[in-house]
Design a protein around this motif. Structure first.
Motif, PDB file in Angstrom:
ATOM      1  N   GLU A  94      62.037  13.989 -13.458  1.00 46.35           N
ATOM      2  CA  GLU A  94      61.218  12.827 -13.113  1.00 46.35           C
ATOM      3  C   GLU A  94      59.754  13.177 -12.877  1.00 46.35           C
ATOM      4  O   GLU A  94      58.905  12.293 -12.767  1.00 46.35           O
ATOM      5  N   HIS A  95      59.450  14.475 -12.824  1.00 53.97           N
ATOM      6  CA  HIS A  95      58.077  14.903 -12.580  1.00 53.97           C
ATOM      7  C   HIS A  95      57.399  15.477 -13.831  1.00 53.97           C
ATOM      8  O   HIS A  95      56.263  15.946 -13.743  1.00 53.97           O
ATOM      9  N   LEU A  96      58.065  15.458 -14.965  1.00 56.53           N
ATOM     10  CA  LEU A  96      57.504  16.054 -16.180  1.00 56.53           C
ATOM     11  C   LEU A  96      56.505  15.106 -16.828  1.00 56.53           C
ATOM     12  O   LEU A  96      56.770  13.919 -17.007  1.00 56.53           O
ATOM     13  N   ASP A  97      55.370  15.662 -17.220  1.00 59.18           N
ATOM     14  CA  ASP A  97      54.260  14.885 -17.774  1.00 59.18           C
ATOM     15  C   ASP A  97      54.268  14.993 -19.295  1.00 59.18           C
ATOM     16  O   ASP A  97      53.370  15.572 -19.906  1.00 59.18           O
ATOM     17  N   PHE A  98      55.301  14.423 -19.934  1.00 59.24           N
ATOM     18  CA  PHE A  98      55.484  14.562 -21.377  1.00 59.24           C
ATOM     19  C   PHE A  98      54.246  14.131 -22.169  1.00 59.24           C
ATOM     20  O   PHE A  98      53.927  14.718 -23.202  1.00 59.24           O
ATOM     21  N   ALA A  99      53.559  13.109 -21.716  1.00 60.52           N
ATOM     22  CA  ALA A  99      52.434  12.540 -22.472  1.00 60.52           C
ATOM     23  C   ALA A  99      51.302  13.533 -22.649  1.00 60.52           C
ATOM     24  O   ALA A  99      50.524  13.419 -23.614  1.00 60.52           O
ATOM     25  N   ASN A 100      51.190  14.510 -21.771  1.00 62.60           N
ATOM     26  CA  ASN A 100      50.095  15.476 -21.856  1.00 62.60           C
ATOM     27  C   ASN A 100      50.526  16.829 -22.401  1.00 62.60           C
ATOM     28  O   ASN A 100      49.750  17.789 -22.363  1.00 62.60           O
ATOM     29  N   TYR A 101      51.752  16.921 -22.904  1.00 62.86           N
ATOM     30  CA  TYR A 101      52.226  18.191 -23.438  1.00 62.86           C
ATOM     31  C   TYR A 101      51.629  18.437 -24.817  1.00 62.86           C
ATOM     32  O   TYR A 101      51.699  17.576 -25.700  1.00 62.86           O
ATOM     33  N   SER A 102      51.070  19.618 -25.008  1.00 64.86           N
ATOM     34  CA  SER A 102      50.615  20.004 -26.336  1.00 64.86           C
ATOM     35  C   SER A 102      51.787  20.633 -27.081  1.00 64.86           C
ATOM     36  O   SER A 102      52.763  21.065 -26.473  1.00 64.86           O
ATOM     37  N   ALA A 103      51.683  20.665 -28.391  1.00 60.75           N
ATOM     38  CA  ALA A 103      52.791  21.184 -29.202  1.00 60.75           C
ATOM     39  C   ALA A 103      52.822  22.704 -29.131  1.00 60.75           C
ATOM     40  O   ALA A 103      52.017  23.391 -29.759  1.00 60.75           O
ATOM     41  N   LYS A 104      53.733  23.227 -28.327  1.00 61.61           N
ATOM     42  CA  LYS A 104      53.916  24.668 -28.226  1.00 61.61           C
ATOM     43  C   LYS A 104      55.407  24.935 -28.060  1.00 61.61           C
ATOM     44  O   LYS A 104      56.170  24.060 -27.658  1.00 61.61           O
ATOM     45  N   TRP A 105      55.812  26.140 -28.367  1.00 64.77           N
ATOM     46  CA  TRP A 105      57.231  26.465 -28.281  1.00 64.77           C
ATOM     47  C   TRP A 105      57.684  26.618 -26.832  1.00 64.77           C
ATOM     48  O   TRP A 105      56.974  27.174 -25.997  1.00 64.77           O
ATOM     49  N   LEU A 106      58.891  26.156 -26.583  1.00 65.99           N
ATOM     50  CA  LEU A 106      59.651  26.458 -25.381  1.00 65.99           C
ATOM     51  C   LEU A 106      60.891  27.216 -25.851  1.00 65.99           C
ATOM     52  O   LEU A 106      61.595  26.757 -26.755  1.00 65.99           O
ATOM     53  N   LEU A 107      61.163  28.360 -25.247  1.00 66.80           N
ATOM     54  CA  LEU A 107      62.289  29.194 -25.671  1.00 66.80           C
ATOM     55  C   LEU A 107      63.153  29.554 -24.471  1.00 66.80           C
ATOM     56  O   LEU A 107      62.639  29.948 -23.423  1.00 66.80           O
ATOM     57  N   GLY A 108      64.474  29.452 -24.635  1.00 64.85           N
ATOM     58  CA  GLY A 108      65.400  29.871 -23.592  1.00 64.85           C
ATOM     59  C   GLY A 108      66.771  29.269 -23.789  1.00 64.85           C
ATOM     60  O   GLY A 108      67.047  28.631 -24.809  1.00 64.85           O
ATOM     61  N   TYR A 109      67.639  29.482 -22.821  1.00 73.27           N
ATOM     62  CA  TYR A 109      68.975  28.881 -22.876  1.00 73.27           C
ATOM     63  C   TYR A 109      69.480  28.680 -21.455  1.00 73.27           C
ATOM     64  O   TYR A 109      68.720  28.739 -20.499  1.00 73.27           O
ATOM     65  N   SER A 110      70.770  28.374 -21.312  1.00 71.16           N
ATOM     66  CA  SER A 110      71.384  28.092 -20.022  1.00 71.16           C
ATOM     67  C   SER A 110      70.710  26.868 -19.403  1.00 71.16           C
ATOM     68  O   SER A 110      70.538  25.856 -20.069  1.00 71.16           O
ATOM     69  N   ASP A 111      70.278  26.925 -18.145  1.00 69.03           N
ATOM     70  CA  ASP A 111      69.674  25.761 -17.499  1.00 69.03           C
ATOM     71  C   ASP A 111      68.405  25.315 -18.224  1.00 69.03           C
ATOM     72  O   ASP A 111      68.055  24.129 -18.216  1.00 69.03           O
ATOM     73  N   THR A 112      67.731  26.254 -18.874  1.00 72.70           N
ATOM     74  CA  THR A 112      66.521  25.927 -19.630  1.00 72.70           C
ATOM     75  C   THR A 112      66.818  24.946 -20.754  1.00 72.70           C
ATOM     76  O   THR A 112      65.936  24.192 -21.177  1.00 72.70           O
ATOM     77  N   SER A 113      68.056  24.926 -21.253  1.00 74.47           N
ATOM     78  CA  SER A 113      68.388  24.039 -22.375  1.00 74.47           C
ATOM     79  C   SER A 113      68.238  22.571 -21.993  1.00 74.47           C
ATOM     80  O   SER A 113      68.030  21.717 -22.863  1.00 74.47           O
ATOM     81  N   LEU A 114      68.323  22.257 -20.710  1.00 71.08           N
ATOM     82  CA  LEU A 114      68.080  20.888 -20.257  1.00 71.08           C
ATOM     83  C   LEU A 114      66.636  20.494 -20.543  1.00 71.08           C
ATOM     84  O   LEU A 114      66.352  19.402 -21.043  1.00 71.08           O
TER      85      LEU A 114
END
Length: 338
Positions: A94-114
């Motif tokens: 609920e606190h993520l600011d999707f509108a201001n995210y630039s296009a960059k990679w996010l990498l990980g797994y487990s809880d990060t997959s959420l």
């Protein structure tokens, strides 16, 4: 349309801990991973949260969200790789600011997959389900793990082919570290419910089912809206891995996702190897896969290289995948199709 980030040479890695940080007594594994990334030519920017851990999370939700949002908006950071997963990343949604995210990679797994799935569904930006940062600290990487770099350097319109691993790690052995981190001793065999060769294709989405199942019924798990806006008319291939669920809990979760419409327009499912999957009475994991294949009338592949039993392929959420399995061997071709 899907947007694919570009990973340039000598890129800058942002390290933040949106779930768990690294406890003081083992922070050397994070230091070693950063040193390895520096040796590979990356610059590394580390936030404050990776060095903290209290009450099953690196820090309070707003602190984690603020640091993540800042790194996602920072155009000088090319990719974000958390140290590892954890337990309570869901507090950030609920606190993520999707509108201001630039296009960059996010990498990980487990809880990060959420986080990966939520970002792709909300923005149409591709994310990468693959290795954690601390698992890249070795002197060298096995071929399956090492493909993360090739995958993330694939340009829009191009493709990457990955083959199933020759061997996997049966159990974690922290007492005897190896030069490539993982102890790969057991022969890998990808299996199909039908027992026959399988081919499936579609847009790839997935993650750790223990975690991403909690997106269903929330604004962050709007699969229908994602399909309509970003991949209209296309089918989906789901990949899952099970960290801790017994067979009945796994089946309940899959039924919930089916009822939530996640498997509408699905062309197949894949499941990673798991040390969980404990049977309840005589309900075995193969029964779960068999029942699901009959209910959805789609092919199912299992024991793939994905999740908590390494090594694992790099799966790109949003990419168009072609998966072929025959005689225990798997080939995954991912097309970076807009």
């Amino acid at each position: 349309m899907i947007t694919y980030p570009t990973l340039r040479q000598n890129a800058t890695i942002g390290v933040t801990a949106p779930s768990s940080g690294v406890q003081k007594e083992i922070q050397f594994i994070l230091t070693e991973a950063v040193a390895k990334m520096n040796k590979e030519g990356f610059a590394v920017v580390i936030g404050e949260t990776p060095w903290k851990q209290l009450k099953a999370k690196s820090s309070p939700a707003m602190e984690r969200a603020t640091e993540l949002n800042a790194m996602m908006a920072d155009k000088n950071i090319d990719i974000i790789i958390p140290p590892w997963g954890g337990e309570l990343l869901i507090e950030l949604l609920e606190h993520l600011d999707f509108a201001n995210y630039s296009a960059k990679w996010l990498l990980g797994y487990s809880d990060t997959s959420l986080l990966l799935l939520a970002v792709t569904l909300a923005t149409g930006i591709a994310t990468a389900h693959g290795t954690n940062l601390v698992d890249l600290r070795g002197e060298f990487w096995d071929d399956t793990t090492a493909a993360w770099l090739q995958a993330l350097r694939t340009k829009t319109g191009k493709s990457i082919v990955q083959q199933s691993s020759p061997f996997y790690q049966k159990e974690w052995n922290f007492e005897e570290p190896s030069p490539c981190v993982f102890h790969l001793t057991e022969p890998t065999s990808w299996k199909t419910v039908s027992g026959k060769s399988v081919h499936m294709e579609g847009r790839l989405l997935g993650g750790c089912i223990d975690i991403i199942r909690h997106l269903a019924g929330t604004p962050f798990g709007d699969i229908h809206g994602f399909r309509k806006k970003h991949i209209p008319g296309e089918r989906i291939v789901w990949y899952f891995e099970n960290c801790e669920l017994r067979t009945t809990d796994l089946k309940r979760s899959l039924v919930q996702l089916k009822l939530a419409g996640w498997f509408d327009h699905c062309s197949g499912l894949m499941f990673g190897r798991s040390a969980a999957n404990a049977p309840v009475e005589d309900y075995e994991i193969e029964d779960v896969y068999r029942d699901l294949a009959e209910e959805l009338d789609v092919p199912i592949i299992y024991d793939i290289d994905c999740g908590h039993v390494p090594p694992q392929m790099t799966f790109i959420n949003g990419a168009y995948g072609e998966i072929a399995v025959s005689d225990g061997k798997g080939t995954v071709t991912q097309y970076f199709k807009p």
